[in-house]
Design an enzyme around this catalytic site. Structure first.
Site, PDB file in Angstrom:
ATOM      1  N   TRP A  84      62.230  23.240 111.698  1.00  0.00           N
ATOM      2  CA  TRP A  84      63.049  24.015 110.773  1.00  0.00           C
ATOM      3  C   TRP A  84      63.847  25.091 111.477  1.00  0.00           C
ATOM      4  O   TRP A  84      65.032  25.294 111.185  1.00  0.00           O
ATOM      5  CB  TRP A  84      62.192  24.593 109.632  1.00  0.00           C
ATOM      6  CG  TRP A  84      61.809  23.525 108.662  1.00  0.00           C
ATOM      7  CD1 TRP A  84      60.567  22.974 108.496  1.00  0.00           C
ATOM      8  CD2 TRP A  84      62.679  22.815 107.765  1.00  0.00           C
ATOM      9  NE1 TRP A  84      60.610  21.978 107.546  1.00  0.00           N
ATOM     10  CE2 TRP A  84      61.885  21.863 107.080  1.00  0.00           C
ATOM     11  CE3 TRP A  84      64.034  22.886 107.461  1.00  0.00           C
ATOM     12  CZ2 TRP A  84      62.414  20.990 106.112  1.00  0.00           C
ATOM     13  CZ3 TRP A  84      64.572  22.021 106.507  1.00  0.00           C
ATOM     14  CH2 TRP A  84      63.755  21.086 105.838  1.00  0.00           C
ATOM     15  N   ASP A 107      62.295  33.162 107.782  1.00  0.00           N
ATOM     16  CA  ASP A 107      62.182  32.043 106.834  1.00  0.00           C
ATOM     17  C   ASP A 107      60.704  31.898 106.508  1.00  0.00           C
ATOM     18  O   ASP A 107      59.910  31.477 107.346  1.00  0.00           O
ATOM     19  CB  ASP A 107      62.735  30.772 107.485  1.00  0.00           C
ATOM     20  CG  ASP A 107      62.616  29.556 106.563  1.00  0.00           C
ATOM     21  OD1 ASP A 107      61.765  29.568 105.644  1.00  0.00           O
ATOM     22  OD2 ASP A 107      63.366  28.584 106.772  1.00  0.00           O
ATOM     23  N   LYS A 165      56.660  25.526  97.435  1.00  0.00           N
ATOM     24  CA  LYS A 165      55.415  25.367  98.171  1.00  0.00           C
ATOM     25  C   LYS A 165      54.290  26.055  97.396  1.00  0.00           C
ATOM     26  O   LYS A 165      53.487  25.406  96.769  1.00  0.00           O
ATOM     27  CB  LYS A 165      55.536  25.937  99.582  1.00  0.00           C
ATOM     28  CG  LYS A 165      56.774  25.502 100.338  1.00  0.00           C
ATOM     29  CD  LYS A 165      56.797  24.008 100.666  1.00  0.00           C
ATOM     30  CE  LYS A 165      58.016  23.664 101.519  1.00  0.00           C
ATOM     31  NZ  LYS A 165      58.095  22.246 101.857  1.00  0.00           N
TER      32      LYS A 165
END
Lengths: 413, 413
Positions: free
Chosen positions: B114, B208, B233
């Site tokens: 990511w 992030d 999530k």
């Protein structure tokens, strides 16, 4: 269901109750997976099937040709205001790399608050010049300030000044705030002037269909470069945007950036969406699922034709009731430009708007207050509002008009 | 509930069953309005209260100081990869209008797929130079190709090369695909090296936190410029992004564009979101509602501290079970870098991954297949997975290990 109101809100707006019942089950267990729809991986085969079904429903219901891809993203119409500019200026740059920014023209047809916002975003982003094809306020019979009409395009008067080779041509099919919509009947002088467009096989015509999507067929669909819509009017929860895009408009924005076009955020590039089957990143899975249920129901009910007929009947009855109120209710837009989806009107007299809304509220009819910028009353008749519910409203209107007339008479006495 | 599986998927992922039950009711009738949550106007007072409550839950649970605004948008982490670059380059441009593009530096700490994607987007968008502060693959003990560690930053070895005055400093707190995470214990050499950052009161530090948000406290939260997370999530359905942004990073992107910065799509400008209380355009109302219910439940259960303790216990038990498998299961990342949220491991032997997954599936434990780019097994232990459910998995692992050992013994015989 006991306790459910009739929701005449402009969006997010009413959804069919049986779809919501089904979705409530899906929240806990989606298609027998033991996992809820908001919890399941967007890469699972079950969700993949759900996404494909939504795409196929849209293709079938609207008769979208194979020249056009159907993409899904997030961010609604406001994000598309930017995406159309960035993607179509990139396309124009690749087609005409020699032009300077001020030689690239974006044509905007302005008929209400949303098209005005779209043009403002094109000006903000730059990279080309905005040409206002027409601004309907100039044709307002009231005050030259109101978005209350669709400009004329007859043989002897044509208000639309299209450019010869624009990067895009924008129009908003239905103006949710102002309650004006292009006439569906192509013979009407208030229809969109497709015949006035510059002659080209691959016109960069962009239609914002957010608040009329799936309420009736889309004239000249195949001639569009891009048609987009947020889901939250006729087909589902907010958070899902549908884009129908002709494949020549899915361009390599990075190649265009190398030629001087503005960089395009990766999630706004139509090519990113297309290359990954709308699964470049996690989509709004729950909204996609609900939209799929709504469109499945549409098919079961008889498809777009059924809804088009019902929607035609609903708006005709409502405009008629306004007409018959003898001035108690006053429509705000010109007769040929009245939206099927958002019917706007004023109620005569001090505090009468408030009385109208309070009376409706008591009967479980809600969310009819006009947009904060427009005032008055706005009744939204999206697909989930049945003809029977419209009839209930009309009964109420008749009763309200009787009472108001009584009030006027007694005040005069 | 009968028929519900245990969902160890990496996202979208498990949500608390009682929240889903409540949301199922809200779909049909939200707070007694007679209108479902997916149908109600985002401008209604009822939805406004819902949005305020979500913001206030986040502020309280994470102890977000008044120097930081909490914003909501759509598009997930991938859209933020672009938004942070556009907003923080605009800020840098306003602070240092005299610099050329190649003199603007964006610092990226790369520890997995990511953060790698985030850096790639910064390179795509341009307007500044990407400096790789560190790439953890260089510190892989395996093959110099794996994201299997957090690089060292001890007194005698410091892998992190921060720039003196970058436009932004990016890190990804938890790498969902690779299963590595910065250590929560600030004394660990695998924690994020806050003490190595350039000295400045208003550091443009961007975290992030998509896959660890609300699973435990955020060290040095107040020192961050931006912390963002997709909801899908730990806290809700996909389609909602939370941004915590220090107010000096909410800048006039149009003023920066006049000085030469890239134009910023209006829905990606933090200032647009902040000026309109995250209601510039229609937000993902349904996802906001569900996230609000999840965070209300968190508060009721004892807040972040409770979840932090449970999450610490869950991962410790699972890593321990892998350790005790005597080589049948093999962890893929270094001990001090193991994610609490996404535990990744391989199963020794041909086809053993498939056997592991099939066996778990029979017991209703699902979605443990590793990311398509990584293979193996990935068990995600987000907040909605209880300690009891983790224990069930560990019981299964023990039984599986016994069987595999038997298989190895009988094959050797």
């Amino acid at each position: 269901m006991e306790g459910r109101s009739i929701n005449f809100g402009a969006g997010p707006s009413a959804l069919p109750e049986d779809v919501l019942q089904e979705a409530a089950k899906g929240l806990l267990n989606f298609e027998g997976t033991g996992i809820g729809i908001a919890e399941i991986s967007h890469r699972s085969k079950e969700f993949g099937a759900c996404l494909s079904k939504l795409e196929s429903h849209i293709r079938t219901l609207l008769d979208v040709p194979q020249t056009h891809s159907i993409l899904f993203t997030q961010g609604g119409g406001s994000a598309q205001f930017s995406a159309i500019v960035l993607n179509l200026l990139a396309r124009h740059r690749l087609l005409h790399p020699e032009l300077k920014d001020e030689e690239r023209v974006m044509d905007y047809v302005i008929t209400g608050s949303w098209s005005q916002k779209a043009a403002a975003e094109a000006r903000r982003l730059g990279g080309g010049k905005v040409n206002v094809v027409v601004d309907s306020r100039e044709f307002s019979t009231k005050d030259k300030k109101s978005f209350d009409n669709i400009p004329p395009h007859g043989d002897n008067n044509n208000a639309y000044k299209f450019s010869p080779d624009p990067a895009l041509i924008f129009y908003c099919e239905n103006e949710t705030v102002d309650g004006v919509q292009f006439a569906h009947d192509q013979a009407s002088p208030a229809s969109f002037p497709f015949h006035r467009l510059p002659q080209s096989a691959l016109l960069p015509l962009v239609g914002d269909h957010s608040s009329s999507f799936m309420s009736r067929s889309i004239p000249h669909l195949a001639d569009h470069a891009v048609i987009y819509a947020g889901a939250q009017k006729n087909i589902g929860p907010a958070g899902l945007t549908i884009i129908i895009v002709r494949q020549d408009c899915i361009v390599d924005v990075d190649a265009a950036a190398k030629l001087g076009a503005s960089p395009v955020p990766i999630t706004m590039s139509y090519k990113t969406l297309a290359d990954h089957g709308s699964l470049y990143n996690t989509p709004s899975t729950l909204a996609i699922y609900v939209a799929g249920l709504v469109l499945q129901r549409m098919k079961n009910m008889g498809g777009l034709e059924y809804y088009e007929n019902v929607n035609r009947a609903k708006q005709a009855k409502l405009y008629n009731a306004i007409e018959e109120s003898e001035g108690i209710l006053r429509r705000k837009v010109r007769e040929d430009a009245g939206s099927w989806m958002n019917v706007v009107f004023d109620v005569a007299g001090d505090g009468a708007d408030t009385r109208f809304i309070a009376g409706a509220d008591k009967l479980g009819m809600k969310a009819m207050k006009g947009h904060r910028s427009a005032g008055g009353i706005r009744v939204s008749l999206y697909n989930a509002i049945s003809e029977k519910e419209t009839d209930q409203l009309i009964e109420y209107i008749k009763e309200f008009v009787r009472q108001e007339k009584g009030r006027v008479a007694s005040e005069a006495a």
